[in-house]
Design an enzyme around this catalytic site. Structure first.
Site, mmCIF file in Angstrom:
data_model
loop_
_atom_site.group_PDB
_atom_site.id
_atom_site.type_symbol
_atom_site.label_atom_id
_atom_site.label_comp_id
_atom_site.label_asym_id
_atom_site.label_seq_id
_atom_site.Cartn_x
_atom_site.Cartn_y
_atom_site.Cartn_z
ATOM 1 N N PHE A 11 51.928 23.659 61.244
ATOM 2 C CA PHE A 11 51.301 23.813 59.908
ATOM 3 C C PHE A 11 53.099 23.320 59.554
ATOM 4 O O PHE A 11 53.111 22.742 58.298
ATOM 5 C CB PHE A 11 51.038 25.099 59.099
ATOM 6 C CG PHE A 11 51.160 26.042 58.931
ATOM 7 C CD1 PHE A 11 51.333 25.338 57.495
ATOM 8 C CD2 PHE A 11 51.491 26.856 58.378
ATOM 9 C CE1 PHE A 11 51.602 26.230 55.968
ATOM 10 C CE2 PHE A 11 52.357 28.066 57.840
ATOM 11 C CZ PHE A 11 51.775 27.420 55.896
ATOM 12 N N GLY A 36 48.478 22.363 66.821
ATOM 13 C CA GLY A 36 48.420 21.794 65.752
ATOM 14 C C GLY A 36 47.177 20.234 65.704
ATOM 15 O O GLY A 36 46.370 20.063 66.312
ATOM 16 N N ALA A 119 62.882 28.944 65.512
ATOM 17 C CA ALA A 119 61.977 29.834 65.213
ATOM 18 C C ALA A 119 61.320 30.974 65.903
ATOM 19 O O ALA A 119 60.506 31.109 66.797
ATOM 20 C CB ALA A 119 60.247 29.120 64.740
ATOM 21 N N TYR A 150 53.105 36.407 72.973
ATOM 22 C CA TYR A 150 53.612 35.847 71.738
ATOM 23 C C TYR A 150 55.403 36.203 71.785
ATOM 24 O O TYR A 150 55.919 35.603 71.571
ATOM 25 C CB TYR A 150 53.127 36.429 70.592
ATOM 26 C CG TYR A 150 53.418 35.211 70.151
ATOM 27 C CD1 TYR A 150 53.368 33.938 69.279
ATOM 28 C CD2 TYR A 150 53.215 36.149 68.085
ATOM 29 C CE1 TYR A 150 53.696 33.552 68.625
ATOM 30 C CE2 TYR A 150 54.521 35.641 67.334
ATOM 31 C CZ TYR A 150 54.234 33.936 67.131
ATOM 32 O OH TYR A 150 54.665 33.336 65.544
HETATM 33 P P1 NAD Z 1 51.141 25.607 64.590
HETATM 34 O O1 NAD Z 1 50.375 26.397 65.763
HETATM 35 O O2 NAD Z 1 49.789 25.342 63.077
HETATM 36 O O3 NAD Z 1 52.053 24.801 64.742
HETATM 37 C C1 NAD Z 1 52.778 24.573 66.130
HETATM 38 C C2 NAD Z 1 52.402 23.783 66.187
HETATM 39 O O4 NAD Z 1 53.654 23.933 67.997
HETATM 40 C C3 NAD Z 1 51.446 22.943 66.807
HETATM 41 O O5 NAD Z 1 51.220 21.507 65.965
HETATM 42 C C4 NAD Z 1 50.789 23.300 68.672
HETATM 43 O O6 NAD Z 1 50.192 21.697 68.727
HETATM 44 C C5 NAD Z 1 52.256 22.764 68.562
HETATM 45 N N1 NAD Z 1 53.270 22.835 70.092
HETATM 46 C C6 NAD Z 1 52.086 24.425 70.489
HETATM 47 N N2 NAD Z 1 53.414 24.193 71.827
HETATM 48 C C7 NAD Z 1 53.739 23.228 72.511
HETATM 49 C C8 NAD Z 1 54.398 22.583 73.720
HETATM 50 N N3 NAD Z 1 54.316 23.971 74.823
HETATM 51 N N4 NAD Z 1 54.698 21.794 73.352
HETATM 52 C C9 NAD Z 1 54.787 20.627 72.249
HETATM 53 N N5 NAD Z 1 54.249 21.027 71.090
HETATM 54 C C10 NAD Z 1 53.467 22.261 71.591
HETATM 55 O O7 NAD Z 1 51.842 27.291 63.741
HETATM 56 P P2 NAD Z 1 53.260 27.213 62.866
HETATM 57 O O8 NAD Z 1 52.486 28.545 61.583
HETATM 58 O O9 NAD Z 1 53.233 26.021 62.221
HETATM 59 O O10 NAD Z 1 54.395 27.853 63.632
HETATM 60 C C11 NAD Z 1 55.224 27.591 63.961
HETATM 61 C C12 NAD Z 1 56.179 28.181 64.582
HETATM 62 O O11 NAD Z 1 56.574 29.302 63.763
HETATM 63 C C13 NAD Z 1 56.003 28.749 65.921
HETATM 64 O O12 NAD Z 1 57.014 29.099 66.494
HETATM 65 C C14 NAD Z 1 55.840 30.594 65.475
HETATM 66 O O13 NAD Z 1 55.802 30.620 66.225
HETATM 67 C C15 NAD Z 1 56.269 30.221 64.718
HETATM 68 N N6 NAD Z 1 56.333 31.500 63.421
HETATM 69 C C16 NAD Z 1 55.439 30.528 62.244
HETATM 70 C C17 NAD Z 1 54.491 32.031 61.208
HETATM 71 C C18 NAD Z 1 53.621 32.355 60.352
HETATM 72 O O14 NAD Z 1 53.363 32.645 59.581
HETATM 73 N N7 NAD Z 1 53.034 30.496 59.906
HETATM 74 C C19 NAD Z 1 55.356 33.412 61.339
HETATM 75 C C20 NAD Z 1 56.382 33.573 62.514
HETATM 76 C C21 NAD Z 1 56.814 32.809 63.074
#
Ligand code: NAD
Ligand code: UDP
Length: 318
Positions: A11, A36, A119, A150
């Site tokens: 996302f 993802g 992040a 987490y």
């Molecule tokens: P998401 O699940 O949509 O995206 C995370 C992506 O990371 C996915 O495409 C997944 O396939 C990839 N991924 C996970 N483990 C992996 C690995 N070992 N190697 C390669 N790719 C890997 O989640 P998001 O909401 O887009 O979150 C993105 C980042 O932002 C994360 O680190 C999350 O902790 C952080 N975050 C998001 C939010 C939110 O509200 N969306 C809030 C706080 C923190």
């Protein structure tokens, strides 16, 4: 700059790719698709400034050519125990992405003399005893609780980032992201907005967990990405909260969604999450305002209006 974004098919990662390409940078996306979706990047096929590596960041990262910035966004991110994409069901992968993945990304940044941005998350504050949460608050996390896979991985990632900054002089940044929503969220990952908006568009009752009195503050994705990119361009090394400070109860949030979608399905109360659901969360964004001159511009109603077409398309309602 030539920028590596891990978690690019997710996302937030996919929106960052778009923003940085629009700013004229060259972007290398990396993802293993564990949570993802390749569709989030499909529109970039054929873009000469974009390339992609399918790779698990927990393993040694090789990128050919010089990299000027590394943005580490790869991690499962949903706390929903029912969802296959939630970190409860990916506990080891989540800890590895936060620990080994961060180590590999920092190593790559160091070898390239590149800037690095982690992040991080409001979850490092745990179930906060201080409200709103400023960056000086050190948090209330149970290291053996269900959310720990987490929360503690992200806390370790922050510590490792500061160690690389202080010891190896890597040019690091840490963004503590609060709840964010918008197009390209996974409709099935069980987070509040996808669950509730999907239910509303299908005319169903909205599932509010517990009494719905727990609070969150929801930020529209364009605002968040704007703040993250401003932080990337800054010289700030200590953590910065990025999120929307407008706090509301989950019940109010559900009622707003029902109103905007004209859903007649109402609300249904279901059991509270078994994990320790943080009861109050709101970012103190004083540092972001002062240091990077950032604050959100999109209110909830406008953000939902911008998000609904994507959900309708995914649900076959467009
Ligand atoms: P998401 O699940 O949509 O995206 C995370 C992506 O990371 C996915 O495409 C997944 O396939 C990839 N991924 C996970 N483990 C992996 C690995 N070992 N190697 C390669 N790719 C890997 O989640 P998001 O909401 O887009 O979150 C993105 C980042 O932002 C994360 O680190 C999350 O902790 C952080 N975050 C998001 C939010 C939110 O509200 N969306 C809030 C706080 C923190
Ligand atoms: N929530 C809810 N109904 C749902 C999904 C989530 O009431 O269908 C609540 C959840 O209990 C939490 C809040 O919404 O209090 C935000 O949950 P989310 O999964 O988005 O992320 P969190 O902020 O807990 O990390």
């Amino acid at each position: 700059m030539r920028i590596l974004i891990t978690g690019a098919a997710g996302f937030l990662g996919s929106h960052l790719c778009d923003k940085l390409l629009a700013d004229g940078h060259e972007v290398i996306g990396m993802d293993n698709f564990i949570t993802g979706n390749a569709q989030n990047l499909a529109h970039l096929a054929g873009n000469e400034k974009f390339s992609f590596y399918r790779h698990d960041v927990s393993n040694y990262i090789f990128v050919s050519g010089k990299v000027d910035a590394v943005m580490h966004f790869a991690s499962p991110a949903s706390p929903n125990p029912q969802s296959a994409a939630g970190y409860f069901n990916l506990p080891i992968q989540t800890m590895k992405a936060g620990a080994l993945g961060t180590h590999n990304c920092l190593g790559l940044a160091r070898a390239n003399n590149a800037r690095f941005i982690l992040a991080s998350t409001s979850e490092i504050y745990g179930d906060p005893e201080v409200h709103p949460q400023a960056e000086t608050y050190t948090g209330n996390v149970d290291p053996v609780g269900l959310r720990a896979v987490y929360d503690e991985a992200k806390r370790f990632a922050e510590s490792l980032t500061m160690a690389y900054h202080r010891y190896h002089k890597v040019d690091t940044r840490i963004v503590r992201i609060f709840n964010t929503y918008g197009p390209r969220m996974d409709l099935e990952d069980g987070r509040a907005l996808p669950n509730l908006l999907k239910q509303a568009l299908l005319g169903q009752p909205l599932t509010v967990y517990g009494d719905g009195g727990q609070t969150r503050s929801f930020c529209y994705v364009d605002d968040l990405v704007d703040g993250i990119v401003k932080l990337l361009y800054s010289d700030e090394h200590m953590p910065v909260n990025i999120g929307n400070p407008v706090e509301m109860s989950i019940l109010q949030f559900a009622e707003s969604i029902n109103k905007i979608t004209a859903n007649k399905g109402g609300i249904t109360y279901v059991d509270a999450r078994s994990s320790r659901d943080p009861q109050r969360r709101r970012p103190d964004i004083t540092r972001a305002k002062e240091i990077i001159k950032w604050e959100p511009a999109v209110n909830l109603e406008e953000g939902l209006r911008r998000t609904i077409p994507y959900f309708k398309e995914k649900l076959g309602l467009a």
